[in-house]
Design an enzyme around this catalytic site. Structure first.
Site, PDB file in Angstrom:
ATOM      1  N   GLU A 268       0.851  -1.197   0.000  1.00 33.87           N
ATOM      2  CA  GLU A 268       0.000   0.000   0.000  1.00 33.87           C
ATOM      3  C   GLU A 268       0.882   1.240   0.000  1.00 33.87           C
ATOM      4  OE1 GLU A 268      -3.088   1.612   3.269  1.00 33.87           O
ATOM      5  OE2 GLU A 268      -3.143  -0.564   2.959  1.00 33.87           O
ATOM      6  N   GLU A 322     -13.026   7.237  -2.130  1.00 28.50           N
ATOM      7  CA  GLU A 322     -14.039   6.557  -1.317  1.00 28.50           C
ATOM      8  C   GLU A 322     -14.695   7.573  -0.385  1.00 28.50           C
ATOM      9  OE1 GLU A 322     -12.610   2.499   0.084  1.00 28.50           O
ATOM     10  OE2 GLU A 322     -10.752   3.332  -0.762  1.00 28.50           O
ATOM     11  N   LYS A 325     -15.073   7.195   3.750  1.00 27.03           N
ATOM     12  CA  LYS A 325     -13.938   6.970   4.653  1.00 27.03           C
ATOM     13  C   LYS A 325     -13.909   8.070   5.706  1.00 27.03           C
ATOM     14  CE  LYS A 325     -10.306   4.885   3.893  1.00 27.03           C
ATOM     15  NZ  LYS A 325      -8.913   4.489   3.605  1.00 27.03           N
ATOM     16  N   GLU A 331      -8.316  11.593   3.209  1.00 28.09           N
ATOM     17  CA  GLU A 331      -8.587  10.149   3.257  1.00 28.09           C
ATOM     18  C   GLU A 331      -9.578   9.713   2.190  1.00 28.09           C
ATOM     19  OE1 GLU A 331      -7.238   7.743   4.962  1.00 28.09           O
ATOM     20  OE2 GLU A 331      -5.923   8.968   6.209  1.00 28.09           O
TER      21      GLU A 331
END
Length: 380
Positions: A268, A322, A325, A331
């Site tokens: 990641e 997203e 989140k 984020e």
């Protein structure tokens, strides 16, 4: 052959070669560059549409999931895309029991393989950094038990077992040669974990994020941009980017325990394209610079100062923005693509069209034939 004709053919040939080199470089990302497919959002396209998009329109052929969602696993069936799935952290204590591990494999793996190319199971995510004693003491046993269940199902040669770590597992990382694991965890958790990985031929996986460690003074260093660099006096090695320094700190810590032979996989890493007004370097330009330079660097074969001549299997975070989140604005904006699958920025992830490639290939054949005939005519 006239000078004008030679010049014209040379120009066309250079253009064609340049195009094919570009295609080769893009194709070179395949097999090495993957993406984290997170689903903490309420506006994402259906998994089948996502799988088709990745296969047909991008060079990405590796995907990491944060669970073992059956709908997503079915969507990637018969695509050849290498899929990594995850066991959630809260299931780790149960996974230490063989009957639970066997049932987990029966429920989440066997219905999908070999149609879906599941290549790796990750037991939890950044478990040591949770400071949850039950999870930490159960981690290695859970991995061993899951491996036993895979052996029983004759899937151990097809599927690896590992677990990703944040760089919080290091007590020291600067300069990179002094990297070492946190005391206590090093001998009681990480050393047995590394032994398991070596025995099962699985990689050590880390989540390095230069974004979270950089300051205004080190932004260029984090983005692979020209900068003053960092010199490690112990090794007399020079670092031109933060990712190399982070990876070499992990390598040094592994070497200290006698496991410098293990492969390191970047599970990641990424950079947000939007954030709060108080944050610096949080924009689409910086995200494109980091992820684009990251892709070129990890696939170049240059490696790092302590690990030269290597490529690194790397998963960019994340596939989509997203919207659900939690946390600061950034984020929710790590995605390479918006939910409608348009790119947030261009870093060479999208494939050249089949038609364009075919046209160039046809032009190349004609050019080679023409040059050959002219040479024969001129010298025959």
């Amino acid at each position: 052959m006239s000078k004008e004709l030679i010049s014209m053919l040379s120009s066309r040939l250079v253009a064609v070669i340049s195009f094919f080199l570009a295609l080769t470089l893009v194709k070179g990302f395949e097999g090495t560059i993957g993406v984290n497919y997170g689903t903490v959002a309420n506006n994402l396209p259906p998994p089948a549409q996502v799988a088709h998009f990745l296969l047909e329109s991008t060079v990405i052929n590796r995907v990491r999931l944060f669970d073992a969602n059956p709908e997503i696993l079915r969507a990637f069936a018969h695509t050849g895309v290498a899929v990594t799935i995850s066991v959630p952290n809260d299931q780790i204590p149960d996974l230490t029991k063989l009957n639970f591990a066997q049932q987990w494999v029966e429920d989440y793996i066997q219905p999908h393989t070999p149609a879906t190319n599941i290549v790796r199971i990750l037991v939890g995510n950044e478990v040591i950094s949770t400071a949850n004693k039950l999870l930490i003491v159960s981690l290695v046993t859970a991995m061993e038990t899951l491996q036993t269940a895979l052996v029983a199902a004759s899937l151990d040669r097809r599927i690896q077992v590992s677990t990703p770590h944040s760089l919080g597992i290091l007590s020291n990382s600067s300069p990179p040669s002094t990297g070492k694991f946190r005391q206590g965890y090093d001998t009681h958790v990480i050393k047995p974990l590394l032994s398991f990985l070596r025995d099962s031929n699985s990689p050590f996986m880390v989540n390095p994020y230069p974004f979270f460690d950089c300051s205004p003074d080190t932004l260029d260093y984090a983005l692979f941009q020209p900068n003053a660099g960092v010199f490690d006096e112990n090794t007399q090695l020079f670092y031109t980017n933060m990712l190399d320094a982070q990876l070499d700190a992990v390598f040094s810590a592994m070497k200290l325990l006698g496991f410098d032979d293990l492969e390191i996989v970047i599970a990641e890493t990424g950079w947000p394209s939007m954030g709060d007004a108080t944050q610096f370097g949080v924009d689409a330009k910086s995200a494109a610079e980091y992820n684009g330079n990251l892709m070129r660097h990890v696939t170049s074969g240059v490696g790092t100062p302590l690990m030269p001549n290597r490529t690194f299997e790397t998963y960019i975070f994340a596939l989509f923005n997203e919207d659900l989140k939690p946390g600061p604005t950034c984020e929710r904006y790590f995605g390479l693509f918006r939910p409608d699958m348009t790119p947030v920025y261009d870093i060479g992830i999208l494939r050249p069209t089949v038609a364009a490639a075919a046209n160039i290939q046809h032009a190349t054949c004609l050019l080679i034939i023409t040059v050959g005939l002219l040479i024969i005519k001129n010298h025959g």
